[in-house]
Motif scaffolding. Structure first.
Motif, PDB file in Angstrom:
ATOM      1  N   VAL A 225     -45.525  50.084 -82.839  1.00 46.31           N
ATOM      2  CA  VAL A 225     -46.744  49.658 -82.131  1.00 46.31           C
ATOM      3  C   VAL A 225     -47.236  50.764 -81.205  1.00 46.31           C
ATOM      4  N   ASN A 226     -46.309  51.373 -80.467  1.00 46.19           N
ATOM      5  CA  ASN A 226     -46.683  52.427 -79.527  1.00 46.19           C
ATOM      6  C   ASN A 226     -47.184  53.678 -80.236  1.00 46.19           C
ATOM      7  N   LYS A 230     -50.765  55.587 -80.013  1.00 45.41           N
ATOM      8  CA  LYS A 230     -50.802  57.034 -79.758  1.00 45.41           C
ATOM      9  C   LYS A 230     -51.742  57.743 -80.717  1.00 45.41           C
ATOM     10  N   PHE A 231     -51.721  57.347 -81.991  1.00 45.07           N
ATOM     11  CA  PHE A 231     -52.528  58.019 -83.001  1.00 45.07           C
ATOM     12  C   PHE A 231     -53.907  57.383 -83.195  1.00 45.07           C
ATOM     13  N   GLY A 232     -54.163  56.286 -82.490  1.00 44.00           N
ATOM     14  CA  GLY A 232     -55.459  55.623 -82.605  1.00 44.00           C
ATOM     15  C   GLY A 232     -55.608  54.801 -83.859  1.00 44.00           C
ATOM     16  N   ILE A 233     -54.501  54.202 -84.321  1.00 46.06           N
ATOM     17  CA  ILE A 233     -54.500  53.381 -85.532  1.00 46.06           C
ATOM     18  C   ILE A 233     -54.612  51.907 -85.140  1.00 46.06           C
ATOM     19  N   LYS A 234     -55.581  51.209 -85.692  1.00 50.69           N
ATOM     20  CA  LYS A 234     -55.690  49.782 -85.425  1.00 50.69           C
ATOM     21  C   LYS A 234     -54.491  49.058 -86.018  1.00 50.69           C
ATOM     22  N   GLN A 235     -53.953  48.124 -85.247  1.00 52.81           N
ATOM     23  CA  GLN A 235     -52.715  47.446 -85.637  1.00 52.81           C
ATOM     24  C   GLN A 235     -52.860  46.617 -86.905  1.00 52.81           C
ATOM     25  N   ASP A 236     -54.085  46.192 -87.236  1.00 52.79           N
ATOM     26  CA  ASP A 236     -54.275  45.331 -88.410  1.00 52.79           C
ATOM     27  C   ASP A 236     -54.575  46.122 -89.683  1.00 52.79           C
ATOM     28  N   LEU A 292     -63.400  66.754 -90.460  1.00 56.99           N
ATOM     29  CA  LEU A 292     -63.331  65.427 -91.065  1.00 56.99           C
ATOM     30  C   LEU A 292     -64.126  64.402 -90.266  1.00 56.99           C
ATOM     31  N   SER A 293     -65.021  64.894 -89.401  1.00 62.26           N
ATOM     32  CA  SER A 293     -65.748  64.006 -88.493  1.00 62.26           C
ATOM     33  C   SER A 293     -66.602  62.962 -89.224  1.00 62.26           C
ATOM     34  N   GLN A 294     -67.048  63.278 -90.418  1.00 64.06           N
ATOM     35  CA  GLN A 294     -67.880  62.324 -91.151  1.00 64.06           C
ATOM     36  C   GLN A 294     -67.090  61.106 -91.627  1.00 64.06           C
ATOM     37  N   TYR A 295     -65.755  61.189 -91.531  1.00 74.77           N
ATOM     38  CA  TYR A 295     -64.912  60.066 -91.972  1.00 74.77           C
ATOM     39  C   TYR A 295     -64.289  59.322 -90.795  1.00 74.77           C
ATOM     40  N   ASN A 296     -64.898  59.464 -89.619  1.00 75.14           N
ATOM     41  CA  ASN A 296     -64.385  58.777 -88.431  1.00 75.14           C
ATOM     42  C   ASN A 296     -64.238  57.281 -88.704  1.00 75.14           C
ATOM     43  N   GLY A 297     -63.100  56.749 -88.267  1.00 74.04           N
ATOM     44  CA  GLY A 297     -62.826  55.334 -88.505  1.00 74.04           C
ATOM     45  C   GLY A 297     -61.991  55.106 -89.747  1.00 74.04           C
ATOM     46  N   PHE A 298     -61.887  56.137 -90.588  1.00 75.32           N
ATOM     47  CA  PHE A 298     -61.072  56.023 -91.799  1.00 75.32           C
ATOM     48  C   PHE A 298     -59.988  57.095 -91.856  1.00 75.32           C
ATOM     49  N   ILE A 299     -60.361  58.347 -91.586  1.00 78.35           N
ATOM     50  CA  ILE A 299     -59.389  59.446 -91.642  1.00 78.35           C
ATOM     51  C   ILE A 299     -59.059  59.951 -90.243  1.00 78.35           C
ATOM     52  N   GLU A 310     -42.673  60.645 -87.080  1.00 76.00           N
ATOM     53  CA  GLU A 310     -43.491  59.625 -86.423  1.00 76.00           C
ATOM     54  C   GLU A 310     -44.567  59.105 -87.371  1.00 76.00           C
ATOM     55  N   LEU A 311     -45.062  59.986 -88.211  1.00 77.65           N
ATOM     56  CA  LEU A 311     -46.085  59.585 -89.181  1.00 77.65           C
ATOM     57  C   LEU A 311     -45.474  58.758 -90.306  1.00 77.65           C
ATOM     58  N   TYR A 312     -44.268  59.135 -90.729  1.00 74.65           N
ATOM     59  CA  TYR A 312     -43.573  58.326 -91.733  1.00 74.65           C
ATOM     60  C   TYR A 312     -43.411  56.886 -91.238  1.00 74.65           C
ATOM     61  N   MET A 313     -42.983  56.749 -89.997  1.00 74.43           N
ATOM     62  CA  MET A 313     -42.659  55.429 -89.451  1.00 74.43           C
ATOM     63  C   MET A 313     -43.855  54.495 -89.433  1.00 74.43           C
ATOM     64  N   VAL A 314     -45.058  55.025 -89.165  1.00 68.29           N
ATOM     65  CA  VAL A 314     -46.234  54.152 -89.065  1.00 68.29           C
ATOM     66  C   VAL A 314     -46.937  53.961 -90.405  1.00 68.29           C
ATOM     67  N   SER A 315     -46.475  54.651 -91.453  1.00 67.50           N
ATOM     68  CA  SER A 315     -47.185  54.619 -92.735  1.00 67.50           C
ATOM     69  C   SER A 315     -46.604  53.594 -93.700  1.00 67.50           C
ATOM     70  N   ASP A 316     -47.487  52.880 -94.369  1.00 67.29           N
ATOM     71  CA  ASP A 316     -47.081  51.910 -95.379  1.00 67.29           C
ATOM     72  C   ASP A 316     -46.897  52.573 -96.735  1.00 67.29           C
ATOM     73  N   ILE A 317     -47.660  53.659 -96.956  1.00 66.22           N
ATOM     74  CA  ILE A 317     -47.651  54.378 -98.237  1.00 66.22           C
ATOM     75  C   ILE A 317     -47.720  55.871 -97.951  1.00 66.22           C
ATOM     76  N   ILE A 318     -47.045  56.662 -98.757  1.00 71.73           N
ATOM     77  CA  ILE A 318     -47.232  58.106 -98.671  1.00 71.73           C
ATOM     78  C   ILE A 318     -47.854  58.603 -99.967  1.00 71.73           C
ATOM     79  N   MET A 319     -48.761  59.547 -99.812  1.00 69.29           N
ATOM     80  CA  MET A 319     -49.434  60.157-100.952  1.00 69.29           C
ATOM     81  C   MET A 319     -49.305  61.676-100.791  1.00 69.29           C
TER      82      MET A 319
END
Length: 417
Positions: A225-226, A230-236, A292-299, A310-319
């Motif tokens: 959650v924290n 930190k990365f600005g990811i919406k929890q949902d 990547l500013s044109q993708y604000n809200g997504f990327i 830290e990125l692994y932990m918050v990610s549901d999928i890796i590509m």
């Protein structure tokens, strides 16, 4: 008007002879400069020097080893030195025994000439001469998919010929005293790729698991959650981590290695933006940041995040494509997929691979359409890879259990146990 450095790089790309000459001059000057530190400072048995990705990050196995050593009473009177390109940019775990130094500064060279232990995960400069009573611990930074050093058999790099890569390897590897390996597979690969047998170093491997992966076994939901905050990811939102590697043939003089997008982010945003956030992380070699500013809200560009765990932990999928990130991510047993839009080029003219791609515990896609189709059905497709996933971890991650740092430290500091 081009700078002298840019013109020199341009000339180096065109002429192997000039490139070798420029590097020889640079190497000679650096060796002469380091010699005064080498002679002036004696080795202190209780100083440990750490560096990751040539001073770019506070991460990987050196970080895990450092933080474990902080907890151990055996090292209460030790001094720990971390080196960075910009020391103010990193949140190193604080301790009264800690000293931060700027790379290539006087303090940096003093640290290297006096530290008993060098614990790093990449190449140290050729000019750094190791004393007989110093210990160089090479941690490396992942289980390799793509071929390394002596195992590269195609002339695909614009900045290094095969002979240059091998010569540079030997200058570095002859200094190694220990080399951390997470598996039998890696022990075999590292021995070959780093030319360890010919250099008389085939017995330096510490096959105890990867300290860099310890944190993947100890995180809590509160930390997730924290980290999302930190990365600005919406929890949902579900999270996709996209971590492609660099290409040896994509290099701009005066800039460094660059990355040419082989993916249509606009299409992904239209199709998946409602439910997903995409974390985009380039390889640490890639110097130029993408707009990547044109993708604000997504990327969210996470290329400068220190610790990829830290990125692994918050990610549901890796590509990914050919990066080694999926080996570490596999410890989390979450879905993965591979976007290899330039597979034939990469395999045939740049690097080639150590393993059969049929072993990969996720689908390979080569077009935007295939990629989107897999993402739409990722949960069902991942179930089809369950058995392959289990076999993959048994072969490559069987030693990772959250305690590799302790085992490696016990091996490095046998006299203290």
């Amino acid at each position: 008007m081009k700078s002298i450095r840019t013109m020199a790089v341009d000339l180096s790309k065109k002429s192997t002879t000039m490139r070798k000459l420029f590097r020889k001059i640079k190497r000679t000057k650096e060796r002469i400069s380091y010699q005064k530190y080498y002679l002036k400072y004696k080795v202190d048995d209780k100083i440990v020097f750490f560096e990751t990705f040539n001073g770019r990050n506070y991460a990987c196995s050196p970080k895990a080893i450092y933080e474990k050593m902080l907890e151990m009473k055996e090292f209460k009177d030790y001094k720990f030195i971390w080196a960075f390109i910009d020391p103010d940019q990193h949140e190193v775990k604080k301790d009264k025994r800690l000293l931060l130094v700027k790379q290539n500064s006087k303090d940096y060279f003093r640290a290297l000439s006096s530290a008993k232990y060098w614990i790093v995960n990449s190449i140290l400069e050729e000019s750094i001469k190791k004393k007989k009573n110093q210990v160089y611990v090479q941690c490396w930074h992942g289980t390799p998919l793509k071929r390394l050093r002596y195992d590269i058999e195609v002339e695909g790099s614009v900045m290094n010929s095969i002979s240059e890569i091998r010569k540079r390897n030997d200058i570095d590897a002859v200094r190694f005293d220990y080399f951390i390996s997470p598996s039998k597979f890696c022990t075999k690969v590292f021995t070959s790729a780093f030319n360890l047998k010919k250099l008389g170093k085939e017995n330096i491997l510490i096959e105890k698991g990867y300290p860099r992966n310890d944190s993947l076994f100890h995180y809590t939901e509160k930390e997730i959650v924290n980290l999302k905050k930190k990365f600005g990811i919406k929890q949902d939102k579900k999270v996709i981590l996209y971590a492609p590697t660099f290409r040896d043939n994509q290099h701009t003089s005066g800039v460094g290695y660059t990355y040419e997008l082989g993916i249509d982010f606009e299409r992904l945003q239209k199709k998946f933006g409602k439910d997903y956030i995409l974390l985009f992380r380039t390889h640490y070699f890639v110097a130029k940041q993408l707009d990547l500013s044109q993708y604000n809200g997504f990327i969210i560009d996470v290329s400068l995040v220190d610790d990829v765990n830290e990125l692994y932990m918050v990610s549901d999928i890796i590509m990914t494509d050919y990066s080694s990130v999926f080996f570490d991510f596999a410890n989390l047993k979450r879905p993965m997929l591979f976007y290899m839009y330039d597979l034939e080029l990469y395999k045939g003219k740049l690097r080639d691979f150590y393993i059969d791609l049929d072993e990969l515990p996720g689908p390979i896609t080569q077009t935007q359409e295939e990629l989107e189709s897999v993402l739409e059905n990722i949960e069902n497709i991942s179930k089809e890879y369950k058995e392959k996933y289990e076999q993959f971890n048994k072969k490559y991650n069987y030693l990772d259990d959250g305690n590799a740092s302790s085992r490696v430290i016990a091996e490095l500091f046998k006299e203290k146990n």
